[in-house]
Every structure is written in structure tokens, then in C-alpha cells.
Design a protein around this motif. Structure first.
Motif, PDB file in Angstrom:
ATOM      1  N   GLU A 248       3.724 118.721 114.243  1.00  0.00           N
ATOM      2  CA  GLU A 248       5.039 118.667 113.890  1.00  0.00           C
ATOM      3  C   GLU A 248       6.019 118.629 115.360  1.00  0.00           C
ATOM      4  O   GLU A 248       6.922 118.076 115.392  1.00  0.00           O
ATOM      5  CB  GLU A 248       5.312 119.569 113.106  1.00  0.00           C
ATOM      6  CG  GLU A 248       4.807 119.431 111.586  1.00  0.00           C
ATOM      7  CD  GLU A 248       3.621 119.732 111.176  1.00  0.00           C
ATOM      8  OE1 GLU A 248       2.663 120.170 112.160  1.00  0.00           O
ATOM      9  OE2 GLU A 248       3.059 119.368 110.134  1.00  0.00           O
ATOM     10  N   ILE A 249       5.495 119.721 116.337  1.00  0.00           N
ATOM     11  CA  ILE A 249       6.305 119.782 117.398  1.00  0.00           C
ATOM     12  C   ILE A 249       6.215 118.629 118.246  1.00  0.00           C
ATOM     13  O   ILE A 249       7.127 118.302 118.898  1.00  0.00           O
ATOM     14  CB  ILE A 249       5.477 121.141 117.976  1.00  0.00           C
ATOM     15  CG1 ILE A 249       5.728 122.356 117.584  1.00  0.00           C
ATOM     16  CG2 ILE A 249       5.926 121.008 119.613  1.00  0.00           C
ATOM     17  CD1 ILE A 249       5.349 123.564 118.040  1.00  0.00           C
ATOM     18  N   VAL A 250       4.818 118.044 118.393  1.00  0.00           N
ATOM     19  CA  VAL A 250       4.941 116.597 118.960  1.00  0.00           C
ATOM     20  C   VAL A 250       5.766 115.625 118.508  1.00  0.00           C
ATOM     21  O   VAL A 250       6.221 115.009 119.417  1.00  0.00           O
ATOM     22  CB  VAL A 250       3.401 116.330 119.185  1.00  0.00           C
ATOM     23  CG1 VAL A 250       3.287 114.777 119.682  1.00  0.00           C
ATOM     24  CG2 VAL A 250       2.680 117.398 120.167  1.00  0.00           C
TER      25      VAL A 250
ATOM     26  N   ASN B  37       8.825 114.033 120.902  1.00  0.00           N
ATOM     27  CA  ASN B  37       8.834 112.406 121.057  1.00  0.00           C
ATOM     28  C   ASN B  37      10.079 112.041 120.730  1.00  0.00           C
ATOM     29  O   ASN B  37      10.787 111.077 121.258  1.00  0.00           O
ATOM     30  CB  ASN B  37       7.681 112.001 120.367  1.00  0.00           C
ATOM     31  CG  ASN B  37       6.234 112.126 121.068  1.00  0.00           C
ATOM     32  OD1 ASN B  37       6.409 112.762 122.126  1.00  0.00           O
ATOM     33  ND2 ASN B  37       5.258 111.847 120.351  1.00  0.00           N
ATOM     34  N   SER B  38      10.536 112.512 119.280  1.00  0.00           N
ATOM     35  CA  SER B  38      11.941 111.848 118.738  1.00  0.00           C
ATOM     36  C   SER B  38      12.860 112.379 119.716  1.00  0.00           C
ATOM     37  O   SER B  38      13.939 111.495 119.965  1.00  0.00           O
ATOM     38  CB  SER B  38      11.931 112.112 117.263  1.00  0.00           C
ATOM     39  OG  SER B  38      10.987 111.825 116.418  1.00  0.00           O
ATOM     40  N   ALA B  39      12.903 113.501 120.011  1.00  0.00           N
ATOM     41  CA  ALA B  39      14.157 114.086 120.713  1.00  0.00           C
ATOM     42  C   ALA B  39      14.272 113.348 122.223  1.00  0.00           C
ATOM     43  O   ALA B  39      15.201 113.002 122.716  1.00  0.00           O
ATOM     44  CB  ALA B  39      13.916 115.532 120.881  1.00  0.00           C
TER      45      ALA B  39
ATOM     46  N   PHE C  63       6.636 124.194 126.576  1.00  0.00           N
ATOM     47  CA  PHE C  63       5.700 124.006 125.537  1.00  0.00           C
ATOM     48  C   PHE C  63       4.650 125.077 125.497  1.00  0.00           C
ATOM     49  O   PHE C  63       3.978 124.800 126.437  1.00  0.00           O
ATOM     50  CB  PHE C  63       5.237 122.672 125.531  1.00  0.00           C
ATOM     51  CG  PHE C  63       4.478 122.250 124.154  1.00  0.00           C
ATOM     52  CD1 PHE C  63       4.004 123.029 123.346  1.00  0.00           C
ATOM     53  CD2 PHE C  63       4.664 120.647 123.911  1.00  0.00           C
ATOM     54  CE1 PHE C  63       3.480 122.626 122.209  1.00  0.00           C
ATOM     55  CE2 PHE C  63       4.118 120.164 122.724  1.00  0.00           C
ATOM     56  CZ  PHE C  63       3.428 121.206 121.799  1.00  0.00           C
ATOM     57  N   PHE C  64       4.741 126.003 124.612  1.00  0.00           N
ATOM     58  CA  PHE C  64       3.758 127.084 124.861  1.00  0.00           C
ATOM     59  C   PHE C  64       2.920 127.097 123.478  1.00  0.00           C
ATOM     60  O   PHE C  64       3.142 127.380 122.449  1.00  0.00           O
ATOM     61  CB  PHE C  64       4.539 128.441 124.807  1.00  0.00           C
ATOM     62  CG  PHE C  64       3.736 129.727 124.965  1.00  0.00           C
ATOM     63  CD1 PHE C  64       2.363 129.709 125.891  1.00  0.00           C
ATOM     64  CD2 PHE C  64       4.338 130.926 124.417  1.00  0.00           C
ATOM     65  CE1 PHE C  64       1.782 130.887 125.905  1.00  0.00           C
ATOM     66  CE2 PHE C  64       3.489 132.085 124.630  1.00  0.00           C
ATOM     67  CZ  PHE C  64       2.351 132.107 125.373  1.00  0.00           C
ATOM     68  N   GLY C  65       1.585 126.786 123.960  1.00  0.00           N
ATOM     69  CA  GLY C  65       0.429 126.576 122.819  1.00  0.00           C
ATOM     70  C   GLY C  65       0.198 125.259 122.324  1.00  0.00           C
ATOM     71  O   GLY C  65       0.818 124.426 122.874  1.00  0.00           O
ATOM     72  N   GLY C  66      -0.535 125.216 121.320  1.00  0.00           N
ATOM     73  CA  GLY C  66      -0.987 123.952 121.068  1.00  0.00           C
ATOM     74  C   GLY C  66      -2.371 123.591 121.772  1.00  0.00           C
ATOM     75  O   GLY C  66      -2.698 124.197 122.800  1.00  0.00           O
TER      76      GLY C  66
ATOM     77  N   LYS D  59      -1.466 114.520 126.485  1.00  0.00           N
ATOM     78  CA  LYS D  59      -0.606 113.388 126.198  1.00  0.00           C
ATOM     79  C   LYS D  59       0.880 113.382 126.520  1.00  0.00           C
ATOM     80  O   LYS D  59       1.513 112.408 127.134  1.00  0.00           O
ATOM     81  CB  LYS D  59      -0.626 112.928 124.816  1.00  0.00           C
ATOM     82  CG  LYS D  59      -2.031 112.463 124.251  1.00  0.00           C
ATOM     83  CD  LYS D  59      -1.891 111.886 122.611  1.00  0.00           C
ATOM     84  CE  LYS D  59      -1.166 110.811 122.611  1.00  0.00           C
ATOM     85  NZ  LYS D  59      -1.397 110.049 121.205  1.00  0.00           N
ATOM     86  N   GLN D  60       1.362 114.495 126.236  1.00  0.00           N
ATOM     87  CA  GLN D  60       2.798 114.729 126.886  1.00  0.00           C
ATOM     88  C   GLN D  60       2.995 114.571 128.459  1.00  0.00           C
ATOM     89  O   GLN D  60       3.999 114.093 129.084  1.00  0.00           O
ATOM     90  CB  GLN D  60       3.282 116.051 126.259  1.00  0.00           C
ATOM     91  CG  GLN D  60       3.283 116.138 124.895  1.00  0.00           C
ATOM     92  CD  GLN D  60       4.494 115.321 124.313  1.00  0.00           C
ATOM     93  OE1 GLN D  60       5.538 115.183 124.667  1.00  0.00           O
ATOM     94  NE2 GLN D  60       3.953 114.582 123.320  1.00  0.00           N
TER      95      GLN D  60
END
Length: 541
Positions: A79-81, A85-87, A142-145, A152-153
């Protein structure tokens, strides 16, 4: 009709503006007089609390000022990704139009984050403009995941170099540096300085000993009988397994990938003679191995009592005895087992990483492009990677330098944290992630590029078609098991694509329209195959 078109046109921008406001922690918890830092994270509340308290002390000691962290919690990593990406797309579109005075198009949208574009190729002007731009999304870190999603980011360009190597060269020095880049096939930090693993994760099985005894398992002392991923397909577990949705959690998808890796490695080893003689090609062997892994996932899905969106629900329900076993991330399994033993007074639940059944992956931290508080964010990265920050992951609460309130049950990524002195204070003093990583080699070329394909396949195959899957598997079990009804199992095993076709499938999942069409076709395919398996099993074939 005009007003409907107007609403559709402005809705994406409204969501981009409104969502961060909805995700802010309550205003009364944000000290507006303090320096601010904005972090998006899938980490749970306990981790966020301990790292905020620790960083506040660290920051005050070095600057003499207060700091307040604005945590954004959009759900799991997936969900974060999607939000990130949208933002970035919305904000780069605004920059492209208003700052650069250029016309936006679908081609520009596809090009700006395309890492494969090279100078002179169509669309590279958009790519170059993005990489040179100050565009951000109002979030620092971005912390975690999982490593896959942060990698990819970094490739897209939404994560940028943070300078840790220049600031902390000692972390990378020596024959056995504190930070190791890769081991067991996994990547633990980015060679281009865009993200660094902060803690380790491995994956395994949580088990309720009482429930398993009731199902006829021989439970010796406090050791659970589920030693391999294949044990979860045992027909005695029909209706007694809990599974989480990999499309909602990158960690759960990684768990499924570990199962697939182990199964494929076992099958390829069994085919070693044919592979060596040339009777079976490498591609054919991987097709067979992938098909066997997908069949195993179907069998486990057929045993499931339910499927949940929450990765933490499975160990909780295992501890309560609502299910007998389930797949789990190590820290969820360990922390739930510890909590249950402390409150019940005896060991009722255990967590076990299957022998040579999981790689050791890292949950990274990375700096966003256009971070509004970039220097402060770099200080937070320094803290997380310092001994002070690393202690929080596995020290017991109240131990010197440990967490204030919560036992986080994570494993630190720094090698020097596994000395005898540090182990004295740990909740898991026996943990040996470097040894575990050395016992399993992740074959990244087999499944790494298919991470998104895997999560979508499992979602459609197991979750979207769960009623048909369970009915077919129950009928096969009732007929005497897979060996008793070979025709039914042949139908049950069918897949809409082979492993050698999966990269092409991956491209179909990149665009919304083709993704919708592909997943719809898959759902029809699986429902048909499960329906035929049910009919054949009922006939005893």
C-alpha cells in the motif's frame, strides 16, 4: 455528465492531497515547536515508538534541540508503494507542466521512472528531467518494507543516495565489516547508497502444540512437528491453516517466495541427473519445479481455514488455538510465542524457520528524493545504523541501551551486534542470522524478477478462487489423497502459464488494463481447473 467528468478528473489530485493529512498522527502528539521529520513506514507501533524515543535523545545530544517524528502509516509495504508512486507521479506532472512548461502525456508518465531508458531514446528527456528535479512528496524517509520494493524505488529514482558510506566509513571496513552487502543470494544494502538494511527478517511456521496434538501429531516436548514448508500440505491440517494475502504485504509475499525457492531447489536437485545428461533442459527443469511449487501453494491454500489481509493475524490466531499452524514472519512468530508463554505459563506455541528453508532478508531504510528535512533524515539513518539504534531491535526492555517499553523481537543487521556482550542483553541470544544466511542460497534469477507475478498469481489462485480451491482439495482428500485420484490431481495442478513464460506475464501486469484482463482470465482458468478436479475426485478418478 460534465460534473461526473469533472469529479473523475480532480479525484486523483484530491486523494494525493488528502491522504497524507488523514495519515498524520494526531496533532496533539506532534510538537510543532520541535524540528520535524516525516517518515512513512510499515513498521508496527512498538517499533515506531522505540525509534522515536531513541532518536529524540540522540538528536538532542547532538544538536541541543527537540525533534518530533510525523509517522505516516498507509498499511503494508504494498500500500505504501502504491501511494508513493501515485504521489510522485502527481507531483512530477505538476513540475513538468508548471515549472518546465511541457505537455504531459501517458508516454511521459511511463518514461520518467523507466530505469531502462538511455540517452537518445524516446522519453529520455522526461527521465532526465525527473532525475535532475527537486520533486518530492513531503516525506523524508521510507523506513521498513522489503529489499525488493525499496530496490525498485531506487531504480525509479524516488530514493536517492544518503551518504552513509562517506559519513560512516568504519561500517564498511575490514575483513568482516559491520555491514555486509550480500549473503546467501540476498542483497542487504544498495551499492549506490540509496538504501541500507536496518534489521533482518526470515520466514517460517508458527505452530500451536495443543492443536497439533489433538490432530494426532507427535509433539516431542516443546518442539513443533512442522519442520518443512511441505508439512503444511499434510491432509490432517485440512481446515486448520491460516494464510495471509501476499498482495497486501511484501513480507508475506517474501514468505511465499521462500516456499517456492525451497521447492524449486529440491526439484532441480532431483532432476540433476537429467539436467547433466541433457535429457532435460534448464528451462524445462524450472518449468517443472515452478509447477510443483505452485501445486504446493494450492494444497496449503486448500488446507486454510481462512485468508486474512493482516500478516500479524496468523501468529495471533495460532497462539489462541484458533488454527493449528500458519506461515509467519520470524519476528511476529517469536514475539507472539514469547507473549503467550509469559501469560499462559507454559509453551503452547512455537515458531520454526524450516531447515534450509529461508534466506535472510533485510528491511531497509532509504531517503526520498526531495526530502523536506534531508539533513535531519540522514541523522535518523545514522542513528538507525549506529550501535545505539541497533540495540533496540533485540535488546530486552530495561536492559542498558535497550528499548524503553517494547520487546521488538527483530534481529539487528550489524555483524558486531552478535558478540557475547550484546547477546547477554538480547531477547533471542541464540539468534545466528549470518549462519542461517550461509545455509540457504537464494536463487534470485529464478524468482526475483517474478516477485510481483508471484503475489498476483497467489492472490488469484488461492484467494480470489478460494471457494473453488477448497472444494476441490476437500474432494481430493476425501477420495483418499492425491495418489488415489491422479486425474483429479492433474486438473488441480494446471497453471495458466509456465515458468519460462513468466517474464512476459510480468509485462502484462504492468498496465492496469492488461492486468485486469489477465487476472480475469486467470480466475476463469483456475475456477475451471478446480471444477474439473472436484468432479474427477468425486468420481474417484
Amino acid at each position: 455528465m460534465m460534473w461526473k467528468r469533472f469529479l473523475l478528473a480532480i479525484l486523483p489530485m484530491v486523494l494525493i492531497i488528502a491522504l497524507p493529512l488523514c495519515l498524520r498522527k494526531p496533532a496533539e502528539q506532534i510538537d510543532l515547536s520541535a524540528d520535524q521529520l516525516v517518515i512513512v513506514s510499515p513498521h508496527n507501533e512498538a517499533i515506531r515508538f522505540e525509534f522515536e524515543q531513541g532518536f529524540r535523545r540522540y538528536y538532542r545530544e547532538r544538536t541541543g534541540r527537540k525533534v518530533s517524528i510525523d509517522w505516516r502509516a498507509t498499511g503494508g509495504t504494498s500500500e505504501i508503494v502504491r501511494y508513493v508512486n501515485s504521489a510522485f507521479t502527481a507531483n512530477f506532472r505538476d513540475y513538468w507542466r508548471n515549472e518546465l512548461g511541457k505537455s504531459w502525456s501517458d508516454a511521459v508518465e511511463q518514461a520518467y521512472g523507466n530505469r531502462r531508458l538511455r540517452p537518445g531514446e524516446d522519453g529520455y528527456d522526461a527521465r532526465a528531467a525527473f532525475l535532475a528535479s527537486p520533486v518530492g512528496i513531503g516525506i523524508d524517509l521510507f523506513f521498513g518494507g522489503g529489499q525488493y520494493d525499496l530496490h525498485k524505488q531506487a531504480q525509479i529514482g524516488t530514493l536517492v543516495p544518503c551518504g552513509l558510506r562517506e559519513r560512516q566509513p568504519d561500517l564498511f571496513a575490514g575483513a568482516e565489516p559491520a555491514l555486509t552487502r550480500t549473503m546467501g543470494g540476498e542483497i542487504w544494502y544498495d551499492e549506490n547508497d540509496c538504501y541500507y538494511g536496518a534489521c533482518f527478517s526470515s520466514f517460517g511456521i508458527c505452530q500451536n502444540l495443543d492443536r497439533l496434538r489433538g490432530l494426532g501429531y507427535d509433539v516431542e516436548g516443546d518442539v513443533g512437528p512442522m519442520r518443512t514448508w511441505r508439512d503444511l500440505a499434510d491432509t490432517r491440517l485440512l481446515g486448520h491453516i491460516g494464510l495471509a494475502d501476499p498482495s497486501k504485504s511484501g513480507s508475506i509475499n517474501k514468505c511465499f517466495e521462500m516456499l517456492v525457492q525451497r521447492e524449486m531447489q529440491d526439484r532441480m536437485a532431483a532432476l540433476s541427473g537429467e539436467l547433466a545428461s541433457g535429457a532435460v533442459t534448464q528451462a524445462q527443469g524450472l518449468d517443472v519445479s515452478w509447477a510443483e511449487a505452485m501445486t504446493l501453494i494450492k494444497q496449503i491454500g486448500g488446507n486454510a481455514a481462512y485468508l486474512t489481509f493482516s500478516a500479524s493475524q496468523v501468529p495471533v490466531d495460532t497462539a489462541r488455538g484458533q488454527i493449528a499452524a500458519g506461515m509467519s514472519i520470524d519476528f511476529y512468530g517469536r514475539s507472539q510465542a514469547e507473549w503467550e508463554e509469559r501469560h499462559v505459563g507454559r509453551k503452547t506455541m512455537v515458531y520454526h524457520t524450516p531447515d534450509a528453508g529461508s534466506s535472510v532478508s533485510a528491511d531497509p531504510i532509504g531517503l526520498f528524493r526531495g526530502a523536506p528535512n534531508a539533513e535531519r533524515a540522514k541523522m535518523f539513518i545514522d542513528y538507525v545504523m549506529s550501535v545505539d539504534g541497533q540495540r533496540l531491535w533485540n535488546y530486552l526492555p530495561g536492559e542498558p541501551g535497550g528499548p524503553q517499553k517494547y520487546s521488538l523481537q527483530r534481529l539487528p543487521v550489524r555483524r558486531d551486534m552478535y558478540s557475547a556482550e550484546h547477546r547477554r542483553h538480547m531477547s533471542a541470544p541464540e539468534a545466528a542470522p549470518y549462519e542461517l544466511a550461509g545455509a540457504f542460497t537464494y536463487q534470485g534469477a529464478w524468482t526475483g524478477p517474478l516477485f510481483d507475478v508471484l503475489r498476483t498469481t497467489v492472490r488469484v489462485m488461492v484467494i480470489d478462487c478460494q471457494d473453488e480451491l477448497k472444494a476441490a482439495w476437500r474432494a481430493i482428500v476425501a477420495a483418499g489423497g492425491p495418489a488415489a485420484v491422479p486425474e483429479a490431481m492433474a486438473a488441480f495442478r494446471e497453471l495458466p502459464y509456465a515458468h519460462h513464460e513468466a517474464r512476459d506475464v510480468s509485462q502484462l501486469l504492468q498496465e492496469a488494463e492488461s492486468q485486469t484482463r489477465t487476472t480475469r482470465d486467470w480466475a476463469l482458468f483456475f475456477r475451471d481447473s478446480y471444477g474439473r478436479a472436484l468432479a474427477l475426485a468425486t468420481q474417484g478418478k
